[in-house]
Write an enzyme that holds these catalytic residues in place. Structure first.
Site, PDB file in Angstrom:
ATOM      1  N   CYS A   1      -6.122  -1.419  -5.988  1.00  0.00           N
ATOM      2  CA  CYS A   1      -5.719  -1.259  -7.373  1.00  0.00           C
ATOM      3  C   CYS A   1      -6.441  -0.060  -7.957  1.00  0.00           C
ATOM      4  O   CYS A   1      -7.388   0.448  -7.367  1.00  0.00           O
ATOM      5  CB  CYS A   1      -6.075  -2.506  -8.149  1.00  0.00           C
ATOM      6  SG  CYS A   1      -5.517  -4.022  -7.360  1.00  0.00           S
TER       7      CYS A   1
ATOM      8  N   ARG B   1      -2.504   3.788  -5.233  1.00  0.00           N
ATOM      9  CA  ARG B   1      -3.435   2.754  -4.786  1.00  0.00           C
ATOM     10  C   ARG B   1      -2.850   1.356  -4.935  1.00  0.00           C
ATOM     11  O   ARG B   1      -3.376   0.389  -4.372  1.00  0.00           O
ATOM     12  CB  ARG B   1      -4.723   2.852  -5.576  1.00  0.00           C
ATOM     13  CG  ARG B   1      -5.398   4.196  -5.450  1.00  0.00           C
ATOM     14  CD  ARG B   1      -6.581   4.248  -6.364  1.00  0.00           C
ATOM     15  NE  ARG B   1      -7.554   3.256  -5.974  1.00  0.00           N
ATOM     16  CZ  ARG B   1      -8.548   3.484  -5.140  1.00  0.00           C
ATOM     17  NH1 ARG B   1      -8.708   4.670  -4.627  1.00  0.00           N
ATOM     18  NH2 ARG B   1      -9.380   2.527  -4.816  1.00  0.00           N
TER      19      ARG B   1
ATOM     20  N   TRP C   1      -2.134  -4.028  -7.127  1.00  0.00           N
ATOM     21  CA  TRP C   1      -1.532  -4.438  -5.858  1.00  0.00           C
ATOM     22  C   TRP C   1      -1.923  -5.902  -5.693  1.00  0.00           C
ATOM     23  O   TRP C   1      -3.098  -6.215  -5.515  1.00  0.00           O
ATOM     24  CB  TRP C   1      -2.097  -3.599  -4.722  1.00  0.00           C
ATOM     25  CG  TRP C   1      -1.439  -3.791  -3.397  1.00  0.00           C
ATOM     26  CD1 TRP C   1      -0.292  -3.221  -2.954  1.00  0.00           C
ATOM     27  CD2 TRP C   1      -1.923  -4.571  -2.302  1.00  0.00           C
ATOM     28  NE1 TRP C   1      -0.026  -3.603  -1.667  1.00  0.00           N
ATOM     29  CE2 TRP C   1      -1.008  -4.436  -1.246  1.00  0.00           C
ATOM     30  CE3 TRP C   1      -3.036  -5.391  -2.118  1.00  0.00           C
ATOM     31  CZ2 TRP C   1      -1.168  -5.085  -0.020  1.00  0.00           C
ATOM     32  CZ3 TRP C   1      -3.206  -6.035  -0.904  1.00  0.00           C
ATOM     33  CH2 TRP C   1      -2.275  -5.869   0.133  1.00  0.00           C
TER      34      TRP C   1
ATOM     35  N   ASN D   1     -10.880  -4.475  -9.750  1.00  0.00           N
ATOM     36  CA  ASN D   1     -10.452  -4.294  -8.347  1.00  0.00           C
ATOM     37  C   ASN D   1     -11.366  -5.137  -7.487  1.00  0.00           C
ATOM     38  O   ASN D   1     -12.567  -5.195  -7.745  1.00  0.00           O
ATOM     39  CB  ASN D   1     -10.632  -2.836  -7.901  1.00  0.00           C
ATOM     40  CG  ASN D   1      -9.662  -1.903  -8.586  1.00  0.00           C
ATOM     41  OD1 ASN D   1      -8.739  -2.341  -9.258  1.00  0.00           O
ATOM     42  ND2 ASN D   1      -9.882  -0.615  -8.401  1.00  0.00           N
ATOM     43  N   GLY D   2     -10.830  -5.732  -6.433  1.00  0.00           N
ATOM     44  CA  GLY D   2     -11.673  -6.536  -5.541  1.00  0.00           C
ATOM     45  C   GLY D   2     -11.268  -7.999  -5.588  1.00  0.00           C
ATOM     46  O   GLY D   2     -10.179  -8.336  -6.056  1.00  0.00           O
TER      47      GLY D   2
ATOM     48  N   GLU E   1       1.503   5.195  16.763  1.00  0.00           N
ATOM     49  CA  GLU E   1       1.446   5.797  15.425  1.00  0.00           C
ATOM     50  C   GLU E   1       2.863   6.156  14.941  1.00  0.00           C
ATOM     51  O   GLU E   1       3.188   5.966  13.771  1.00  0.00           O
ATOM     52  CB  GLU E   1       0.529   7.027  15.448  1.00  0.00           C
ATOM     53  CG  GLU E   1       0.543   7.884  14.192  1.00  0.00           C
ATOM     54  CD  GLU E   1       0.125   7.175  12.905  1.00  0.00           C
ATOM     55  OE1 GLU E   1      -0.375   6.029  12.965  1.00  0.00           O
ATOM     56  OE2 GLU E   1       0.320   7.763  11.832  1.00  0.00           O
TER      57      GLU E   1
ATOM     58  N   LYS F   1       4.524   4.663  11.566  1.00  0.00           N
ATOM     59  CA  LYS F   1       4.985   5.542  10.481  1.00  0.00           C
ATOM     60  C   LYS F   1       6.412   5.177  10.104  1.00  0.00           C
ATOM     61  O   LYS F   1       6.743   5.055   8.945  1.00  0.00           O
ATOM     62  CB  LYS F   1       4.905   6.995  10.962  1.00  0.00           C
ATOM     63  CG  LYS F   1       4.718   8.020   9.933  1.00  0.00           C
ATOM     64  CD  LYS F   1       3.277   8.343   9.622  1.00  0.00           C
ATOM     65  CE  LYS F   1       2.475   7.162   9.214  1.00  0.00           C
ATOM     66  NZ  LYS F   1       1.068   7.332   9.190  1.00  0.00           N
TER      67      LYS F   1
ATOM     68  N   GLU G   1       6.558   1.685   8.314  1.00  0.00           N
ATOM     69  CA  GLU G   1       5.941   1.546   6.991  1.00  0.00           C
ATOM     70  C   GLU G   1       6.706   2.275   5.893  1.00  0.00           C
ATOM     71  O   GLU G   1       6.705   1.820   4.758  1.00  0.00           O
ATOM     72  CB  GLU G   1       4.443   1.888   6.995  1.00  0.00           C
ATOM     73  CG  GLU G   1       4.069   3.317   7.241  1.00  0.00           C
ATOM     74  CD  GLU G   1       2.540   3.545   7.258  1.00  0.00           C
ATOM     75  OE1 GLU G   1       1.789   2.803   6.620  1.00  0.00           O
ATOM     76  OE2 GLU G   1       2.116   4.500   7.935  1.00  0.00           O
TER      77      GLU G   1
ATOM     78  N   HIS H   1       8.642  -4.215  32.414  1.00  0.00           N
ATOM     79  CA  HIS H   1       8.034  -5.546  32.502  1.00  0.00           C
ATOM     80  C   HIS H   1       8.430  -6.431  31.324  1.00  0.00           C
ATOM     81  O   HIS H   1       7.742  -7.418  31.040  1.00  0.00           O
ATOM     82  CB  HIS H   1       6.504  -5.415  32.594  1.00  0.00           C
ATOM     83  CG  HIS H   1       6.040  -4.691  33.820  1.00  0.00           C
ATOM     84  ND1 HIS H   1       6.298  -5.161  35.090  1.00  0.00           N
ATOM     85  CD2 HIS H   1       5.382  -3.522  33.982  1.00  0.00           C
ATOM     86  CE1 HIS H   1       5.789  -4.312  35.982  1.00  0.00           C
ATOM     87  NE2 HIS H   1       5.237  -3.304  35.328  1.00  0.00           N
TER      88      HIS H   1
ATOM     89  N   LYS I   1      -2.511   2.307  -0.587  1.00  0.00           N
ATOM     90  CA  LYS I   1      -3.192   3.355   0.160  1.00  0.00           C
ATOM     91  C   LYS I   1      -4.531   2.878   0.724  1.00  0.00           C
ATOM     92  O   LYS I   1      -4.832   3.089   1.883  1.00  0.00           O
ATOM     93  CB  LYS I   1      -3.402   4.559  -0.756  1.00  0.00           C
ATOM     94  CG  LYS I   1      -4.076   5.753  -0.083  1.00  0.00           C
ATOM     95  CD  LYS I   1      -3.125   6.478   0.824  1.00  0.00           C
ATOM     96  CE  LYS I   1      -3.736   7.682   1.490  1.00  0.00           C
ATOM     97  NZ  LYS I   1      -3.030   7.969   2.749  1.00  0.00           N
TER      98      LYS I   1
HETATM   99  C1  G6P Z   1      -3.833   0.901   4.635  1.00  0.00           C
HETATM  100  C2  G6P Z   1      -2.790   2.008   4.563  1.00  0.00           C
HETATM  101  C3  G6P Z   1      -2.662   2.709   5.916  1.00  0.00           C
HETATM  102  C4  G6P Z   1      -4.033   3.206   6.372  1.00  0.00           C
HETATM  103  C5  G6P Z   1      -5.060   2.058   6.421  1.00  0.00           C
HETATM  104  C6  G6P Z   1      -6.479   2.549   6.680  1.00  0.00           C
HETATM  105  O1  G6P Z   1      -3.389  -0.138   5.412  1.00  0.00           O
HETATM  106  O2  G6P Z   1      -1.532   1.486   4.164  1.00  0.00           O
HETATM  107  O3  G6P Z   1      -1.781   3.798   5.805  1.00  0.00           O
HETATM  108  O4  G6P Z   1      -3.928   3.791   7.639  1.00  0.00           O
HETATM  109  O5  G6P Z   1      -5.086   1.405   5.157  1.00  0.00           O
HETATM  110  O6  G6P Z   1      -6.930   3.333   5.607  1.00  0.00           O
HETATM  111  P1  G6P Z   1      -8.221   4.217   5.677  1.00  0.00           P
HETATM  112  O7  G6P Z   1      -8.380   4.771   4.287  1.00  0.00           O
HETATM  113  O8  G6P Z   1      -9.368   3.315   6.046  1.00  0.00           O
HETATM  114  O9  G6P Z   1      -8.008   5.270   6.692  1.00  0.00           O
END
Ligand code: G6P
Length: 608
Positions: free
Chosen positions: A2, A27, A74, A100-101, A483, A487, A490, A506, A603
């Site tokens: 948040c 965020r 969030w 936040n938290g 990755e 991507k 998400e 397999h 984020k």
């Molecule tokens: C969240 C985001 C991801 C990110 C992960 C780690 O889950 O949605 O996109 O890779 O956090 O974030 P960081 O800031 O620790 O790299």
């Protein structure tokens, strides 16, 4: 997670609060709210389910007050709704709190406060804070003392900002596990959970430490601890450019950040390559050559894309330094009572430096005597400060939720670490030189891949409607596949699976059909023949194949091919990953998704 903003000064708080929230929206973005201490007394409050733009539309013109707080959320406790949006008030509507938290003992506190007559209006853990602070804010008690007393009863993590309509000459903020930054202006003060909300207004900031509080007034601030001891904090200057927080003419932050990679990689490399000794210099490791030579294993920890970047990092370290290395999700590691060994080097990876699972893993390792390096983008962040040393990415702020430039810079940082580590083991000067030159060539090679954006957009439009997509790669290509799949899912919400190409037969080969296209990573390395055989197996089952390759495979093996420039084999994964970023981006655009703010995500995840 948040976002928090606060303002106190001679101007009206609301324009700053709304602007700041829009900057923090990445965020968390399921609801938002603002509260100001009105000039005529009392608190004015607006909060809505939805985006900051919805909040701005709901705030009336006469929403005046020089002291205010705001929040973008969030959801963790309770669904996104007007009632659950922050700020939260006490029943007398005197105290407003944004948070936040997570308050871990919220249920217990809620029961006690309810028994004492508090009426709760939301499902959030945060609301206990407003009632609790109000309960301590009795006649003659300063707001900071009421906040300290209330927080003394709280178990959990928080960054908070508190507004009191009866003491509108101040805002009290506190930090424990969730960042709070003060911004120092001319006869006005700001606070936020992230400097991105502040850079338009001031470059002079103070990062609160965990366990620290501050009383913020228009003409200054005072920081202190939970037991009321004054602390002395010097402001630092933020060196991020203001335009880092704009889309800079691109349609989305994500596209801008993808295109920034040639320069962000240059910044990660800047001043760190040593051509004379064919090695890398990393000033912040705080480990000398003797200590590094004693390391027998490397364990890399991160979440999401940071974890996958760690997988590429582990391969680089094994290949160049011949030291066993392994990457694991920090979110799993911290819950399995891991064995911490003195001769293992632990490396925490995080773009934000705030991800709670990663921070908790670092704290657990340190509690057990382990040594942890951070590979972090955000200078001065919680994880960076908790680590014994590390490598800053210097990739610049990353705003889009899906990580791209920070991912690439993380892998580059690992290449530097692996090179440095390798050269004090038995990596030859010739091999060192090979890697140094390849790293220097990366920015231009990334530009070459980015030039294919339009062709990849056409491919993405053709395949975006697929039921799902399979991503495969062998050994070095497997983390790229993981990755790439991450991507795509998400930001486009298209189901994507990643498999080692060797494992396809397999099990997952059963899924292959024209409806499930495969993105195959086909570098020109010692495994090329094996990869081509796998493509043949897919085509024999009527599968469609998009190859990302150095050389175009025979037509019978692929439907489409994206060519990327060849690097050294150890660094090829970096370049193979760039087309997958563009594929995900363009697929998300083709499907009309909210590219920078994908549903259900945030984020930085600063909760468990
Ligand atoms: C969240 C985001 C991801 C990110 C992960 C780690 O889950 O949605 O996109 O890779 O956090 O974030 P960081 O800031 O620790 O790299």
């Amino acid at each position: 997670m948040c976002g928090i903003v606060a303002y106190i000064g001679p101007k009206d708080a609301t324009p700053f609060l709304l602007e700041g929230l829009a900057r923090l929206e990445y965020r968390g973005y399921d609801s938002a709210g603002v509260a100001v201490a009105g000039r005529t007394g009392g608190i004015k409050l607006r909060k809505v389910k939805g985006r900051v733009a919805d909040l701005a539309a709901a705030v009336p013109a006469r929403f005046k007050g020089g002291t205010g707080i705001g929040h973008t959320r969030w959801a963790t406790h309770g669904v996104p709704s007007d009632a659950n949006a922050h700020p939260h008030l006490d029943n007398a509507e005197r105290i407003a709190v944004v948070h936040n938290g997570i308050i871990e003992n919220a249920d217990e506190l809620r029961a006690k406060l309810t028994a004492d007559g508090a009426v709760f209006r939301s499902e959030t853990d945060t609301e206990v804070l407003s009632h609790l602070i109000a309960a301590h804010a009795t006649e003659g008690v300063e707001l900071e003392d009421a906040v300290r007393a209330a927080l003394g009863r709280v178990v959990g993590t928080y960054g908070i900002a508190v507004l009191d309509s009866e003491q509108p000459d101040r805002i009290v903020v506190a930090r424990n596990g969730s960042p709070i930054v003060l911004g120092i202006g001319e006869k006005e003060m700001f606070a936020a959970s992230d400097v991105s909300a502040l850079v338009r207004y001031t470059r002079q900031v103070v990062h609160l430490e965990d366990g620290e509080l501050a009383t913020v007034r228009a003409d200054g601030f005072r920081t202190f601890t939970a037991d009321a001891r004054t602390t002395h904090r010097q402001p630092s200057t933020v060196d991020w450019e203001i335009d880092s927080f704009d889309t800079g003419g691109y349609e989305h932050y994500l596209l801008k950040e993808i295109h920034e990679q040639p320069t962000s990689v240059e910044r990660t490399l800047s001043g760190r390559l040593d051509e004379r000794f064919s090695t890398a210099h990393l000033g912040g490791l705080n480990l000398d050559a003797r200590e590094l030579r004693e390391i027998r294993r490397v364990k890399i920890l991160g979440c999401g894309s940071a974890y996958y970047a760690g997988e590429m990092g582990a391969q680089l370290i094994e290949e160049l330094a011949r030291v066993p290395a392994h990457s694991e999700p920090a979110s799993e590691f911290r819950y399995r009572n891991p064995v911490i060994e003195a001769d293992t080097l632990y490396v925490a990876v995080s773009q934000s430096g705030e991800t709670y699972d990663t921070l908790a893993a670092v704290q657990e390792i340190k509690r057990k005597g382990g040594r942890v390096l951070g590979v972090v983008n955000t200078v001065g962040s919680a994880i960076a400060r908790e680590c014994d040393g590390g490598i800053y990415l210097h990739a610049g702020p990353e705003v889009s939720v899906a990580s791209t430039k920070a991912f690439t810079s993380t892998v580059v940082a690992f290449a530097l670490l692996a090179l440095h580590f390798g050269r004090i083991h038995d990596l030859s000067p010739a091999d060192g030189r090979r890697i140094v030159s390849a790293l220097q060539a990366l920015p231009d090679q990334i530009r070459e891949v980015l030039d294919q954006s339009e062709a990849i957009a056409e491919l993405a439009a053709e395949y975006a409607g697929s039921a799902g997509m399979m991503f495969i790669g062998r050994v070095r290509g497997y983390p790229v596949a993981r990755e790439g799949a991450q991507k795509l899912k998400e930001i486009s919400y298209v189901h994507a699976e990643a498999y080692p190409a060797s494992e396809l037969k397999h099990g997952p080969l059963a899924l292959i059909s024209p409806e499930l296209p495969t993105v195959a990573l086909v570098p020109d390395d010692e495994l090329l023949d094996k990869n081509l055989t796998t493509l043949g197996e897919i085509k024999a089952r009527s599968g469609r194949v998009i190859a990302v390759a150095h050389k175009r495979p025979e037509d019978r093996l692929v439907d489409h091919c994206v060519l990327v420039p060849k690097s050294e084999p150890e660094l090829d994964p970096l370049l193979l990953n760039i087309p997958l970023q563009l594929l995900a981006y363009h697929a998300a655009v083709a499907l009309g998704r909210d590219v920078d703010k994908p549903r259900n995500l945030a984020k930085s995840v600063t909760v468990e």
